[in-house]
Motif scaffolding. Sequence first.
Motif, PDB file in Angstrom:
ATOM      1  N   GLU A 110       0.834  -1.202   0.000  1.00 22.82           N
ATOM      2  CA  GLU A 110       0.000   0.000   0.000  1.00 22.82           C
ATOM      3  C   GLU A 110       0.867   1.249   0.000  1.00 22.82           C
ATOM      4  N   VAL A 128       1.876   4.987   1.180  1.00 28.54           N
ATOM      5  CA  VAL A 128       1.761   5.799   2.382  1.00 28.54           C
ATOM      6  C   VAL A 128       2.124   7.267   2.142  1.00 28.54           C
ATOM      7  N   ASP A 137      -5.440   8.319   4.587  1.00 31.33           N
ATOM      8  CA  ASP A 137      -5.934   8.718   5.906  1.00 31.33           C
ATOM      9  C   ASP A 137      -5.202   7.989   7.036  1.00 31.33           C
ATOM     10  N   SER A 138      -4.734   6.799   6.775  1.00 26.03           N
ATOM     11  CA  SER A 138      -4.109   5.989   7.829  1.00 26.03           C
ATOM     12  C   SER A 138      -2.827   6.599   8.377  1.00 26.03           C
ATOM     13  N   VAL A 139      -2.176   7.460   7.598  1.00 24.47           N
ATOM     14  CA  VAL A 139      -0.912   8.063   8.062  1.00 24.47           C
ATOM     15  C   VAL A 139      -0.943   9.575   8.036  1.00 24.47           C
ATOM     16  N   LYS A 147       2.858   3.304  15.207  1.00 25.82           N
ATOM     17  CA  LYS A 147       1.971   2.315  15.805  1.00 25.82           C
ATOM     18  C   LYS A 147       2.427   0.915  15.385  1.00 25.82           C
ATOM     19  N   GLU A 205       0.812  -1.272  13.921  1.00 25.94           N
ATOM     20  CA  GLU A 205       0.294  -1.565  12.583  1.00 25.94           C
ATOM     21  C   GLU A 205       1.086  -0.893  11.472  1.00 25.94           C
ATOM     22  N   ASP A 206       2.055  -0.051  11.831  1.00 23.81           N
ATOM     23  CA  ASP A 206       2.946   0.533  10.825  1.00 23.81           C
ATOM     24  C   ASP A 206       4.105  -0.409  10.496  1.00 23.81           C
TER      25      ASP A 206
END
Length: 126
Positions: free
Chosen positions: A46, A48, A62-64, A87, A89-90
């Motif tokens: 994905e 980033v 949006d996640s980062v 996090k 999840e990163d």
Amino acid sequence: QVRLVESGGGLVQPGESLRLSCATDTVILDHYAIGWFRQAPGKEREGVACISSEHGSTYYPDSVKGRFTIDRDNAKNTLYLQMNSLKPEDTAVYYCAAELLDDDCSLHPLDFSHYWGQGTQVTVSS
């Protein structure tokens, strides 16, 4: 011909920061959009961050957004990804990639076919 080389990965604790580097050359920086992508085990790659070639416009999912910042130092022929408030999840292998996108950008890995780096591991764990 290696044109993108990532560095700066490592093991950090949640909430800490890390800055990744992507060493490249003048032609890449002047003419190619450059994106940062990541791939965690068992997950799809994905995007980033992305920075466009001419105007340096930046894009984030949006996640980062608000935590990651992409920028470049043309004097050093280097692109950076500053990652704050990391996090678990990163956690992933992070890659930089370059593509001719006419001063546009993309967060889709399939839009980048020209150049990819070898990746650098980022692990966020306590």
